[in-house]
Design an enzyme around this catalytic site. Structure first.
Site, mmCIF file in Angstrom:
data_model
loop_
_atom_site.group_PDB
_atom_site.id
_atom_site.type_symbol
_atom_site.label_atom_id
_atom_site.label_comp_id
_atom_site.label_asym_id
_atom_site.label_seq_id
_atom_site.Cartn_x
_atom_site.Cartn_y
_atom_site.Cartn_z
ATOM 1 N N SER A 136 10.640 45.040 -38.545
ATOM 2 C CA SER A 136 10.388 46.462 -38.767
ATOM 3 C C SER A 136 9.075 46.985 -38.207
ATOM 4 C CB SER A 136 10.459 46.781 -40.268
ATOM 5 O OG SER A 136 11.775 46.644 -40.739
ATOM 6 N N SER A 154 12.411 49.374 -39.643
ATOM 7 C CA SER A 154 12.340 50.493 -40.557
ATOM 8 C C SER A 154 11.099 51.364 -40.378
ATOM 9 C CB SER A 154 12.343 49.955 -42.000
ATOM 10 O OG SER A 154 11.172 49.159 -42.259
ATOM 11 N N LYS A 178 2.306 53.532 -43.508
ATOM 12 C CA LYS A 178 3.730 53.528 -43.862
ATOM 13 C C LYS A 178 3.898 53.795 -45.355
ATOM 14 C CE LYS A 178 7.930 50.688 -43.253
ATOM 15 N NZ LYS A 178 8.451 49.368 -42.797
#
Length: 490
Positions: A180, A156, A81
Site C-alpha cells: 500500500s 490503499s 495517511k
C-alpha cells in the site's frame, strides 16, 4: 503554482534552516496548492491549515532565536495517511464507522513528526481501513491520479501518493500491508518505502492486519524518503512488535548511492516476479532498469523463489483472518458510529446494524473471508496452510540473500487502470499486489522507485528493490544510484 512546491524536501529543509525562506512560506504555498487542485484529486480527507501554520511558525521562531533545527526536516510540511491517530484532526480510516472520530492520543509516528518540527498539512485519503489497491474503497470518494485523473492512484495509500505527485506536499507518510506504499508510489512516479517490520512503531496505527502492517516514508526523491525514514523509525516500548535495534543508516546510504557506483553489489532478478502475463510496458521498463543497474557496476543474476507462486492466495487468507479479528472491536459500544440505539433494539442488534451501515463492501468481504478461514472446521485447512506457505516464502528469501545483496522486480504488474474498471472484479484488483506482498509476508524491507513511463499508455512504472530484514540501507543505496542514473521522469 509556487516554485516552493516544486523543490525537494532536502532543498526546502536546507533553505529553511539557513533562513533563506521560512517554514510558514513553504507551508502556506502547499496549502494554496491544496486549495487549487485537491477539489479534483480528493487526496486529502482533512486539511489542518491553521494548525500546520502554527507548527511552521514555531519552527521559524526557534531558528530566529538561534536554536538548532529539531531535525533535518524541521519546517518541511507533510501529509499523513488517515490511519494514524491525531488528537487535533479526525481519524476516520476513510470509513463511515469512524466518521468525525477524534482520538484521545497521538500515534507514535505522529508524536515523532511533531517533535521533529514537521508541520502536518492534513490527513490523506485511502481505501477503507487500508483494504484495497485503488483508493476507490474510501467512503469519502475516490482519489484521482494526477498523471491522468480518469485513473486510480493506487492503494490503499493513494491519497498520500497523489498529494506528492501533484505537489500538494513534499513528504508523506503511508502504511504498507501488502504493497500500500509501494504500489501507489509506482503508479504516481513517486518514491515509497516499506521498512523492516517492527522498525517503525505501530502504536496509534489503526490495525488492518497486525502481522503485516508497517508505516513508512514517502517522497519524490530517494534522499527525501531516507530523511523521513530516519525521523519516524526507532524502538517504541508501547508497540509489542517493535524491534529494539539501531535504525539503519539510510540517509548515509542514499547519499553514497547518489554517487552512482554499484560495483560489488549483487542484484537478483526474481524469476517468479517476471512473467509474460505482466503488461508489456511494465516489463520493458523493468528490463531497462536492470540494464541501468548493470551499467552502474552491479552484478545481476537471476534467482528463483519458487514459493512466491503461492504468495497471493496465502496473503489473502492471512490478511483477512487478521482483519476479521481486528475489526471485531468496532462493535458500536466503545467509539465511532452507533445505529439503532433508540432503546428498541438489543445490543447485538445495534452492533449488527452499525457494522452493516458503517463498513463498506470490500471491508465486509474481507471480514467474511477471514471469519470463514478462522472457523473451527476450516482453520487448519485454510489459515494454517497459509501460515506454512508464509514460512516457505521467508525461506525462499533467506536462500536468495545468500547469493545476492538485493532483489529487484517490477513494483506492480500493471500501470494504473481506469476508475471503476475493476471495482466489480476484486480478484483482478488483488493481482496488483502480486510483486509487493511477499516482502510483507516475510517482514522484509522494500522500496519502489520510479522507472519511467510505460510504452503502452504513458503512465508511470516503478522498480521494486527488496533487501533482507534490517538492511533497509541497501534499498536506499541502490535506489539513489538508479535514480541518479535514470534522470528525470518526463
Amino acid at each position: 503554482m509556487s516554485d516552493l512546491t516544486t523543490r525537494t524536501a532536502a532543498e526546502l529543509a536546507q533553505q529553511i534552516h539557513a533562513r533563506e525562506i521560512s517554514s510558514v512560506e513553504v507551508t502556506q504555498a502547499h496549502l494554496d496548492r491544496i486549495a487549487e487542485v485537491d477539489g479534483e484529486l480528493n487526496a486529502f480527507l482533512h486539511v489542518a491549515g491553521e494548525r500546520a501554520l502554527e507548527a511552521a511558525a514555531a519552527v521559524d521562531a526557534a531558528l530566529a532565536a538561534g536554536e538548532a533545527p529539531a531535525s533535518p526536516l524541521a519546517g518541511v510540511p507533510l501529509a499523513l495517511k488517515d490511519v494514524f491517530t491525531t488528537t487535533d484532526m479526525p481519524t476516520t480510516c476513510a470509513s463511515k464507522i469512524l466518521e468525525g472520530w477524534m482520538s484521545p492520543y497521538d500515534a507514535t509516528v505522529t508524536t515523532k513528526l511533531r517533535a521533529a518540527g514537521i508541520p502536518i498539512l492534513g490527513k490523506t485519503n485511502m481505501d477503507e481501513f487500508a483494504m484495497g489497491s485503488s483508493t476507490e474503497n474510501s467512503a469519502y470518494g475516490p482519489t484521482r491520479n494526477p498523471w491522468d485523473t480518469t485513473r486510480i492512484p493506487g492503494g490503499s495509500g493513494g491519497g498520500s501518493a497523489a498529494a506528492l505527485a501533484s505537489r500538494q506536499a513534499p513528504l508523506a507518510i503511508g502504511t504498507d500491508t501488502g504493497g500500500s506504499i509501494r504500489q501507489p508510489a509506482a503508479v504516481t512516479a513517486t518514491v515509497g518505502t516499506k521498512p523492516t517490520y517492527g522498525t517503525v512503531s505501530r502504536y496509534g496505527l489503526v490495525a488492518c492486519a497486525s502481522s503485516l502492517d508497517q508505516g513508512g516514508p514517502c517522497g519524490r526523491t530517494v534522499l527525501d524518503t531516507a530523511l523521513l525514514h530516519e525521523v519516524i523509525a526507532g524502538y517504541d516500548p508501547r508497540d509489542s512488535t517493535s524491534r529494539d535495534v539501531p535504525v539503519p543508516p539510510v540517509v548515509e546510504a542514499a547519499r553514497r548511492g547518489a554517487a552512482g557506483d554499484l560495483r560489488g553489489v549483487k542484484v537478483g532478478v526474481v524469476k517468479e516476479l517476471h512473467s509474460d502475463s505482466y503488461q508489456p510496458g511494465v516489463l520493458a521498463s523493468f528490463d531497462a532498469a536492470v540494464a541501468v543497474l548493470k551499467d552502474l557496476g552491479a552484478e545481476v543474476v537471476e534467482v528463483s523463489c519458487p514459493h512466491f507462486e503461492y504468495g497471493l492466495p496465502s496473503y489473502y487468507l492471512v490478511m483477512p483472518s487478521e482483519v476479521s479479528s481486528n475489526l471485531a472491536r468496532f462493535d458500536a459500544m466503545r467509539y465511532g458510529l452507533r445505529v439503532g440505539d433508540d432503546g428498541t433494539h438489543s445490543a447485538e442488534q445495534v452492533m449488527a446494524m452499525t457494522r452493516a451501515a458503517g463498513f463498506g463492501p470490500e471491508v465486509k468481504r474481507r471480514i467474511m473471508i477471514g471469519t470463514y478461514a478462522l472457523s473451527a472446521g476450516y482453520y487448519d485447512e485454510y489459515y494454517g496452510q497459509a501460515l506454512k506457505v508464509r514460512t516457505l516464502i521467508a525461506r525462499d528469501f533467506d536462500r536468495a540473500y545468500e547469493q545476492v545483496d538485493v532483489l529487484v522486480s517490477p513494483t506492480s504488474p500493471f500501470t494504473p487502470w481506469k476508475l471503476g474498471e475493476k471495482v466489480d472484479d476484486p480478484l483482478a484488483m488483488y493481482l496488483s499486489d502480486l510483486c509487493t506482498l511477499p516482502t510483507n509476508l516475510a517482514g522484509h524491507p522494500a522500496m519502489s522507485v520510479p522507472s519511467g513511463l510505460s510504452k503502452d499508455d504513458g503512465m508511470p512504472v516503478g522498480l521494486q528493490i527488496m533487501a533482507p530484514a534490517l538492511a533497509d540501507d541497501r534499498l536506499y543505496r541502490v535506489g539513489a544510484a538508479y535514480e541518479a542514473a535514470r534522470g528525470p521522469i518526463a
